[in-house]
Design a protein around this motif. Structure first.
Motif, PDB file in Angstrom:
ATOM      1  N   LEU A 126       0.702  -1.175  -0.097  1.00 47.74           N
ATOM      2  CA  LEU A 126      -0.190  -0.044  -0.028  1.00 47.74           C
ATOM      3  C   LEU A 126       0.735   1.011  -0.181  1.00 47.74           C
ATOM      4  O   LEU A 126       0.496   2.367  -0.341  1.00 47.74           O
ATOM      5  N   MET A 127       1.729   1.179   0.558  1.00 48.84           N
ATOM      6  CA  MET A 127       3.017   2.094   0.615  1.00 48.84           C
ATOM      7  C   MET A 127       3.863   2.766  -0.180  1.00 48.84           C
ATOM      8  O   MET A 127       3.484   3.570  -0.794  1.00 48.84           O
ATOM      9  N   GLU A 128       4.125   1.539  -1.129  1.00 53.67           N
ATOM     10  CA  GLU A 128       4.289   1.777  -2.453  1.00 53.67           C
ATOM     11  C   GLU A 128       3.492   2.395  -3.579  1.00 53.67           C
ATOM     12  O   GLU A 128       3.188   3.152  -4.865  1.00 53.67           O
ATOM     13  N   ARG A 129       2.117   2.122  -3.228  1.00 48.30           N
ATOM     14  CA  ARG A 129       1.025   2.142  -4.084  1.00 48.30           C
ATOM     15  C   ARG A 129       0.698   4.033  -3.615  1.00 48.30           C
ATOM     16  O   ARG A 129       0.606   4.182  -4.876  1.00 48.30           O
ATOM     17  N   ARG A 130       0.214   3.894  -2.683  1.00 46.05           N
ATOM     18  CA  ARG A 130       0.254   5.369  -2.263  1.00 46.05           C
ATOM     19  C   ARG A 130       1.941   6.466  -2.976  1.00 46.05           C
ATOM     20  O   ARG A 130       1.798   7.669  -3.527  1.00 46.05           O
ATOM     21  N   LEU A 131       3.056   6.143  -3.059  1.00 43.76           N
ATOM     22  CA  LEU A 131       3.934   6.620  -3.627  1.00 43.76           C
ATOM     23  C   LEU A 131       3.916   6.521  -5.083  1.00 43.76           C
ATOM     24  O   LEU A 131       4.517   8.085  -5.691  1.00 43.76           O
ATOM     25  N   ALA A 132       2.742   5.978  -5.763  1.00 41.52           N
ATOM     26  CA  ALA A 132       3.316   5.411  -7.235  1.00 41.52           C
ATOM     27  C   ALA A 132       2.351   6.812  -7.642  1.00 41.52           C
ATOM     28  O   ALA A 132       2.399   7.343  -9.245  1.00 41.52           O
ATOM     29  N   ASP A 133       1.602   7.397  -6.738  1.00 40.73           N
ATOM     30  CA  ASP A 133       0.077   7.600  -7.142  1.00 40.73           C
ATOM     31  C   ASP A 133       0.868   9.677  -6.600  1.00 40.73           C
ATOM     32  O   ASP A 133      -0.034  10.409  -7.148  1.00 40.73           O
ATOM     33  N   GLY A 134       2.157   9.708  -6.825  1.00 33.87           N
ATOM     34  CA  GLY A 134       2.358  10.561  -6.743  1.00 33.87           C
ATOM     35  C   GLY A 134       3.171  11.550  -5.098  1.00 33.87           C
ATOM     36  O   GLY A 134       2.818  12.996  -4.641  1.00 33.87           O
ATOM     37  N   HIS A 135       2.417  10.865  -4.004  1.00 38.35           N
ATOM     38  CA  HIS A 135       2.633  11.436  -2.582  1.00 38.35           C
ATOM     39  C   HIS A 135       4.025  10.731  -2.055  1.00 38.35           C
ATOM     40  O   HIS A 135       3.131  10.755  -0.464  1.00 38.35           O
ATOM     41  N   GLY A 136       5.128  10.970  -2.507  1.00 33.42           N
ATOM     42  CA  GLY A 136       6.184  10.784  -1.737  1.00 33.42           C
ATOM     43  C   GLY A 136       7.047  12.104  -0.136  1.00 33.42           C
ATOM     44  O   GLY A 136       7.342  11.981   0.161  1.00 33.42           O
ATOM     45  N   ASP A 137       5.824  13.072  -0.460  1.00 35.86           N
ATOM     46  CA  ASP A 137       6.372  13.958   0.385  1.00 35.86           C
ATOM     47  C   ASP A 137       5.042  13.959   1.795  1.00 35.86           C
ATOM     48  O   ASP A 137       5.800  14.483   2.513  1.00 35.86           O
ATOM     49  N   GLU A 138       4.673  12.812   1.364  1.00 33.41           N
ATOM     50  CA  GLU A 138       3.624  12.267   3.057  1.00 33.41           C
ATOM     51  C   GLU A 138       3.977  12.154   3.710  1.00 33.41           C
ATOM     52  O   GLU A 138       5.456  11.095   2.966  1.00 33.41           O
ATOM     53  N   ASP A 139       3.316  11.186   4.708  1.00 34.95           N
ATOM     54  CA  ASP A 139       3.806  10.148   5.760  1.00 34.95           C
ATOM     55  C   ASP A 139       3.564   8.897   5.101  1.00 34.95           C
ATOM     56  O   ASP A 139       2.259   8.968   3.779  1.00 34.95           O
ATOM     57  N   THR A 140       2.424   7.901   6.463  1.00 37.65           N
ATOM     58  CA  THR A 140       1.960   6.883   5.742  1.00 37.65           C
ATOM     59  C   THR A 140       0.491   7.102   5.593  1.00 37.65           C
ATOM     60  O   THR A 140      -0.384   5.996   5.454  1.00 37.65           O
ATOM     61  N   THR A 141      -0.117   8.247   6.502  1.00 40.04           N
ATOM     62  CA  THR A 141      -1.384   8.542   6.218  1.00 40.04           C
ATOM     63  C   THR A 141      -2.094   8.556   5.167  1.00 40.04           C
ATOM     64  O   THR A 141      -3.455   7.810   5.204  1.00 40.04           O
ATOM     65  N   GLY A 142      -1.587   8.623   3.694  1.00 41.69           N
ATOM     66  CA  GLY A 142      -3.072   8.342   3.099  1.00 41.69           C
ATOM     67  C   GLY A 142      -2.919   7.302   2.444  1.00 41.69           C
ATOM     68  O   GLY A 142      -3.411   6.583   1.891  1.00 41.69           O
ATOM     69  N   VAL A 143      -2.145   5.913   3.064  1.00 39.15           N
ATOM     70  CA  VAL A 143      -2.631   4.481   2.646  1.00 39.15           C
ATOM     71  C   VAL A 143      -4.004   4.221   3.889  1.00 39.15           C
ATOM     72  O   VAL A 143      -4.865   3.750   3.637  1.00 39.15           O
ATOM     73  N   ILE A 144      -4.532   5.019   4.390  1.00 39.02           N
ATOM     74  CA  ILE A 144      -6.067   4.526   5.393  1.00 39.02           C
ATOM     75  C   ILE A 144      -7.159   5.134   4.287  1.00 39.02           C
ATOM     76  O   ILE A 144      -8.063   4.618   3.535  1.00 39.02           O
ATOM     77  N   ASP A 145      -6.641   6.437   2.988  1.00 37.47           N
ATOM     78  CA  ASP A 145      -7.119   6.253   1.902  1.00 37.47           C
ATOM     79  C   ASP A 145      -7.767   5.041   0.783  1.00 37.47           C
ATOM     80  O   ASP A 145      -8.958   5.348   0.633  1.00 37.47           O
TER      81      ASP A 145
END
Length: 290
Positions: free
Chosen positions: A267-286
């Motif tokens: 899930l972390m890799e998916r969020r990163l691939a979506d262009g959110h590398g400057d976040e932490d892991t909170t976006g995984v919740i979405d």
């Protein structure tokens, strides 16, 4: 028993129900008990409990009726036919949010006020204030306030909302976080398992590290409420995904399966691939909301 101490009825004397019973009896409450297997109640008689021969008589004995049974279905089956009009029903049986809401409506149809509960403790913690146990309650605030002193005897009572499903929701959310922590602990010990490293010697370091990391819950909550997932980020997602490679490589070197870690890492890799590398892991919740 003290004459001015409120009486109550307890349905169910499994391990948790028995612990609840002992706590209320020790505090001087007049307690009526019922259990499907009557023999389990005999040990409580010497401490002042009254055994009701039927559910109907147990319910009739007191205004406050607490159920601590096997599951939601057993609550309905046990109370089927009992007159609940004017009763205050507190359900401490483990269930889901939907079951809590449905049971609240069921109780209201029968003229009863209702609280659903989630016990955040194991039986030995019940009635031991220093153990840190607490019980979540949701539903009628008036019922909670009226019986708060009685409900406080087994463990610290916390009312989390008028929505009867919230106690179960909080309960399962907390247990879900605990389960994830157990997965991490299991993986950590597996990495060391074949080495000349004492698990007992490692445990204090592991516990201390996890305790320090729990503060991340506050930053995650802040980001969710603000909507800014880049707020106060110390280790961004790009860095963490890169670090995951080292964790996976180490697991391979140690002969340990990474299956406890890879679902979250994916899930972390998916969020990163979506262009959110400057976040932490909170976006995984979405990503996991359906």
């Amino acid at each position: 028993m003290e004459e001015n101490t409120p009486g109550l009825t307890l349905l169910g004397l499994g391990a948790m129900g028995t612990a609840l019973a002992h706590a209320w009896l020790a505090a001087g409450h007049r307690l009526t008990v019922w259990n499907r297997t009557p023999g389990r109640a005999k040990q409580l008689v010497g401490r002042g409990a009254r055994i009701a021969p039927s559910v109907a008589e147990a319910v009739a004995a007191n205004r406050l009726v607490v159920a601590c049974l096997l599951d939601d279905a057993s609550v309905g089956e046990t109370l089927d036919g009992a007159d609940l009009a004017g009763r205050d029903v507190v359900n401490l049986t483990t269930g889901t949010p939907a079951q809590g809401r449905a049971r609240a409506a069921w109780a209201a149809e029968r003229g009863a006020r209702f609280l659903d509960g989630g016990i955040m403790a194991v039986p030995p913690m019940i009635g031991v204030p220093e153990a840190g146990a607490f019980i979540l309650y949701s539903g009628s605030r008036d019922l909670f306030d009226e019986h708060r002193d009685t409900l406080a005897v087994p463990a610290h009572p916390v009312h989390v909302g008028e929505d009867a499903g919230f106690a179960a929701l909080y309960d399962v959310a907390l247990l879900s976080a605990m389960t994830g922590m157990f997965a991490g602990i299991s993986h950590a010990f597996a990495l060391l398992r074949r080495e000349e490293i004492s698990p007992r010697g490692f445990a204090p370091m592991l516990a201390g590290w996890l305790t320090a990391m729990t503060s991340s819950a506050y930053s995650t909550a802040d980001q969710l409420e603000s909507g800014d997932y880049t707020r106060n980020v110390t280790s961004n997602l790009a860095m963490m995904v890169e670090g995951n490679a080292t964790m996976l490589r180490t697991a391979e070197e140690q002969g340990v399966s990474a299956e406890l870690l890879t679902p979250f890492m994916t899930l972390m890799e998916r969020r990163l691939a979506d262009g959110h590398g400057d976040e932490d892991t909170t976006g995984v919740i979405d990503l996991i909301l359906r």
